[in-house]
Design a protein around this motif. Structure first.
Motif, PDB file in Angstrom:
ATOM      1  N   ARG A  43      43.239  61.211 -26.556  1.00 32.80           N
ATOM      2  CA  ARG A  43      41.802  61.243 -26.293  1.00 32.80           C
ATOM      3  C   ARG A  43      41.012  61.139 -27.597  1.00 32.80           C
ATOM      4  O   ARG A  43      40.044  60.380 -27.690  1.00 32.80           O
ATOM      5  CB  ARG A  43      41.443  62.535 -25.560  1.00 32.80           C
ATOM      6  CG  ARG A  43      40.006  62.608 -25.151  1.00 32.80           C
ATOM      7  CD  ARG A  43      39.774  63.843 -24.325  1.00 32.80           C
ATOM      8  NE  ARG A  43      38.388  63.923 -23.912  1.00 32.80           N
ATOM      9  CZ  ARG A  43      37.836  65.006 -23.430  1.00 32.80           C
ATOM     10  NH1 ARG A  43      38.554  66.097 -23.279  1.00 32.80           N
ATOM     11  NH2 ARG A  43      36.577  65.002 -23.087  1.00 32.80           N
ATOM     12  N   TRP A  47      38.701  57.739 -28.382  1.00 31.43           N
ATOM     13  CA  TRP A  47      37.268  57.807 -28.661  1.00 31.43           C
ATOM     14  C   TRP A  47      36.963  57.302 -30.073  1.00 31.43           C
ATOM     15  O   TRP A  47      35.990  56.573 -30.278  1.00 31.43           O
ATOM     16  CB  TRP A  47      36.764  59.235 -28.491  1.00 31.43           C
ATOM     17  CG  TRP A  47      36.465  59.595 -27.079  1.00 31.43           C
ATOM     18  CD1 TRP A  47      37.355  59.701 -26.063  1.00 31.43           C
ATOM     19  CD2 TRP A  47      35.191  59.903 -26.521  1.00 31.43           C
ATOM     20  NE1 TRP A  47      36.710  60.073 -24.909  1.00 31.43           N
ATOM     21  CE2 TRP A  47      35.377  60.206 -25.180  1.00 31.43           C
ATOM     22  CE3 TRP A  47      33.910  59.974 -27.057  1.00 31.43           C
ATOM     23  CZ2 TRP A  47      34.331  60.551 -24.347  1.00 31.43           C
ATOM     24  CZ3 TRP A  47      32.871  60.332 -26.229  1.00 31.43           C
ATOM     25  CH2 TRP A  47      33.079  60.605 -24.889  1.00 31.43           C
ATOM     26  N   ALA A  50      37.363  53.489 -30.105  1.00 32.91           N
ATOM     27  CA  ALA A  50      36.248  52.816 -29.438  1.00 32.91           C
ATOM     28  C   ALA A  50      35.018  52.786 -30.343  1.00 32.91           C
ATOM     29  O   ALA A  50      34.344  51.753 -30.464  1.00 32.91           O
ATOM     30  CB  ALA A  50      35.928  53.519 -28.123  1.00 32.91           C
ATOM     31  N   GLY A  51      34.729  53.899 -30.988  1.00 30.93           N
ATOM     32  CA  GLY A  51      33.601  53.933 -31.913  1.00 30.93           C
ATOM     33  C   GLY A  51      33.805  53.029 -33.112  1.00 30.93           C
ATOM     34  O   GLY A  51      32.881  52.340 -33.556  1.00 30.93           O
ATOM     35  N   PRO A  82      32.189  59.921 -32.708  1.00 36.52           N
ATOM     36  CA  PRO A  82      32.739  60.287 -31.393  1.00 36.52           C
ATOM     37  C   PRO A  82      33.717  61.462 -31.460  1.00 36.52           C
ATOM     38  O   PRO A  82      33.732  62.305 -30.563  1.00 36.52           O
ATOM     39  CB  PRO A  82      33.457  59.023 -30.921  1.00 36.52           C
ATOM     40  CG  PRO A  82      32.890  57.928 -31.716  1.00 36.52           C
ATOM     41  CD  PRO A  82      32.457  58.523 -33.016  1.00 36.52           C
ATOM     42  N   GLN A  83      34.500  61.540 -32.528  1.00 35.42           N
ATOM     43  CA  GLN A  83      35.440  62.642 -32.632  1.00 35.42           C
ATOM     44  C   GLN A  83      34.724  63.953 -32.945  1.00 35.42           C
ATOM     45  O   GLN A  83      35.120  65.002 -32.464  1.00 35.42           O
ATOM     46  CB  GLN A  83      36.516  62.307 -33.671  1.00 35.42           C
ATOM     47  CG  GLN A  83      37.392  61.176 -33.195  1.00 35.42           C
ATOM     48  CD  GLN A  83      38.519  60.855 -34.129  1.00 35.42           C
ATOM     49  OE1 GLN A  83      38.543  61.258 -35.270  1.00 35.42           O
ATOM     50  NE2 GLN A  83      39.487  60.118 -33.622  1.00 35.42           N
ATOM     51  N   TYR A  85      31.715  64.596 -31.845  1.00 35.87           N
ATOM     52  CA  TYR A  85      31.114  64.934 -30.551  1.00 35.87           C
ATOM     53  C   TYR A  85      32.135  65.622 -29.642  1.00 35.87           C
ATOM     54  O   TYR A  85      31.835  66.634 -29.027  1.00 35.87           O
ATOM     55  CB  TYR A  85      30.572  63.671 -29.885  1.00 35.87           C
ATOM     56  CG  TYR A  85      30.050  63.898 -28.492  1.00 35.87           C
ATOM     57  CD1 TYR A  85      28.824  64.513 -28.299  1.00 35.87           C
ATOM     58  CD2 TYR A  85      30.793  63.509 -27.385  1.00 35.87           C
ATOM     59  CE1 TYR A  85      28.339  64.744 -27.006  1.00 35.87           C
ATOM     60  CE2 TYR A  85      30.311  63.723 -26.110  1.00 35.87           C
ATOM     61  CZ  TYR A  85      29.090  64.333 -25.928  1.00 35.87           C
ATOM     62  OH  TYR A  85      28.631  64.560 -24.662  1.00 35.87           O
ATOM     63  N   LEU A  86      33.343  65.078 -29.586  1.00 36.92           N
ATOM     64  CA  LEU A  86      34.388  65.698 -28.757  1.00 36.92           C
ATOM     65  C   LEU A  86      34.719  67.103 -29.244  1.00 36.92           C
ATOM     66  O   LEU A  86      34.882  68.025 -28.444  1.00 36.92           O
ATOM     67  CB  LEU A  86      35.662  64.847 -28.785  1.00 36.92           C
ATOM     68  CG  LEU A  86      35.696  63.615 -27.920  1.00 36.92           C
ATOM     69  CD1 LEU A  86      36.990  62.858 -28.175  1.00 36.92           C
ATOM     70  CD2 LEU A  86      35.570  63.968 -26.458  1.00 36.92           C
TER      71      LEU A  86
END
Length: 91
Positions: A43, A47, A50-51, A82-83, A85-86
């Protein structure tokens, strides 16, 4: 250009983004064990990848070519956000 050459050309374009996403996922799982306990490796990598892929495409559109320092800065930001944010908001 043969189809195989085209594949390697595209793969090498996105390889820094995918590699950086993998390294950052390993660092997150190693350094922030408690906070990242519920987040899986895949995951985090997906992410970040993708970013990073979006950042590489954005750098190509905005800057006109690959390999500029501003593009690499955008790549680092695209993988890290993104990482982050996760790790901070979505457990």
């Amino acid at each position: 250009m043969s189809p195989l050459d085209a594949f390697w050309h595209i793969a090498n374009l996105f390889a820094p983004a995918w590699g950086l996403a993998a390294l950052l996922a390993v660092a997150i799982k190693g350094l922030w064990r408690r906070q990242a306990k519920s987040l899986g490796w895949r995951r985090l990598w997906a992410w970040g990848s993708a970013g990073g892929t979006a950042a590489v495409i954005a750098a190509l559109v905005v800057l006109g070519r690959d390999g500029r320092m501003a593009g690499y800065a955008l790549l680092v930001l695209g993988v890290a956000l993104p990482q982050w944010y996760l790790l901070s908001f979505r457990r």
